[in-house]
Design a protein around this motif. Structure first.
Motif, PDB file in Angstrom:
ATOM      1  N   SER A  34       0.849  -1.191   0.000  1.00 12.50           N
ATOM      2  CA  SER A  34       0.000   0.000   0.000  1.00 12.50           C
ATOM      3  C   SER A  34       0.886   1.243   0.000  1.00 12.50           C
ATOM      4  CB  SER A  34      -0.903   0.011   1.240  1.00 12.50           C
ATOM      5  OG  SER A  34      -0.129   0.234   2.405  1.00 12.50           O
ATOM      6  N   SER A  35       0.292   2.372  -0.319  1.00 12.23           N
ATOM      7  CA  SER A  35       1.066   3.617  -0.297  1.00 12.23           C
ATOM      8  C   SER A  35       1.549   3.916   1.120  1.00 12.23           C
ATOM      9  CB  SER A  35       0.244   4.775  -0.854  1.00 12.23           C
ATOM     10  OG  SER A  35      -0.973   4.913  -0.165  1.00 12.23           O
ATOM     11  N   ASP A  36       0.753   3.552   2.149  1.00 11.26           N
ATOM     12  CA  ASP A  36       1.182   3.758   3.540  1.00 11.26           C
ATOM     13  C   ASP A  36       2.429   2.935   3.858  1.00 11.26           C
ATOM     14  OD1 ASP A  36      -0.894   5.533   4.040  1.00 11.26           O
ATOM     15  OD2 ASP A  36      -2.220   3.983   4.847  1.00 11.26           O
ATOM     16  N   GLU A  37       2.433   1.664   3.450  1.00  9.41           N
ATOM     17  CA  GLU A  37       3.612   0.815   3.663  1.00  9.41           C
ATOM     18  C   GLU A  37       4.829   1.388   2.946  1.00  9.41           C
ATOM     19  OE1 GLU A  37       2.954  -3.793   3.769  1.00  9.41           O
ATOM     20  OE2 GLU A  37       1.611  -2.914   2.271  1.00  9.41           O
ATOM     21  N   ARG A  39       5.437   4.483   2.078  1.00 17.09           N
ATOM     22  CA  ARG A  39       5.938   5.707   2.730  1.00 17.09           C
ATOM     23  C   ARG A  39       6.731   5.363   3.988  1.00 17.09           C
ATOM     24  NH1 ARG A  39       1.216   7.815   1.033  1.00 17.09           N
ATOM     25  NH2 ARG A  39       0.149   7.480   3.002  1.00 17.09           N
ATOM     26  N   ASP A  40       6.284   4.331   4.728  1.00 22.29           N
ATOM     27  CA  ASP A  40       7.026   3.913   5.927  1.00 22.29           C
ATOM     28  C   ASP A  40       8.407   3.371   5.566  1.00 22.29           C
ATOM     29  OD1 ASP A  40       4.926   4.655   7.568  1.00 22.29           O
ATOM     30  OD2 ASP A  40       4.164   2.612   7.815  1.00 22.29           O
ATOM     31  N   GLU A  49      -1.399   9.153  -1.509  1.00 20.62           N
ATOM     32  CA  GLU A  49      -2.189   8.230  -0.695  1.00 20.62           C
ATOM     33  C   GLU A  49      -3.150   7.420  -1.547  1.00 20.62           C
ATOM     34  OE1 GLU A  49      -3.947   9.214   2.980  1.00 20.62           O
ATOM     35  OE2 GLU A  49      -2.565  10.868   3.314  1.00 20.62           O
ATOM     36  N   ASP A  52      -1.765   1.550  -4.894  1.00 14.15           N
ATOM     37  CA  ASP A  52      -0.893   0.395  -4.681  1.00 14.15           C
ATOM     38  C   ASP A  52       0.452   0.696  -5.302  1.00 14.15           C
ATOM     39  OD1 ASP A  52      -2.788  -1.143  -3.348  1.00 14.15           O
ATOM     40  OD2 ASP A  52      -3.590  -1.962  -5.212  1.00 14.15           O
TER      41      ASP A  52
END
Length: 88
Positions: A34-37, A39-40, A49, A52
């Motif tokens: 995911s975009s969140d993963e 960015r982390d 945001e 994929d």
């Protein structure tokens, strides 16, 4: 009768560095996240945001490329003459 090859169990085990270098420059794997993963894992990259991300990783696990489609990730690996392998 065919003689079976048996592994040399007396050989010293590979170090983590030696193991990570196996396939270096030859193979890659693609991981969807995911975009969140993304960015982390890659805070230096500006990622929108809700999309994929497909990361192309070298044999040692380091990211080589980030793309927004699996097709582009495969193309990136092929451009670098890397064979894509499955990792389970």
């Amino acid at each position: 009768m065919e003689k079976l090859m048996t592994p040399d169990l007396t050989a010293p085990p590979l170090s983590e560095i030696e193991f990570a270098a196996l396939g270096e420059g030859e193979v890659a794997y693609i991981r969807e996240m995911s975009s969140d993963e993304a960015r982390d894992l890659f805070p230096e990259v500006k990622i929108p945001e809700g999309i994929d991300i497909y990361a192309v990783h070298g044999a040692d696990g380091r990211a080589i490329a980030l793309t927004d489609t699996r097709f582009a990730a495969i193309g990136s690996a092929k451009e670098q003459n890397l064979d894509i392998v499955s990792v389970h």
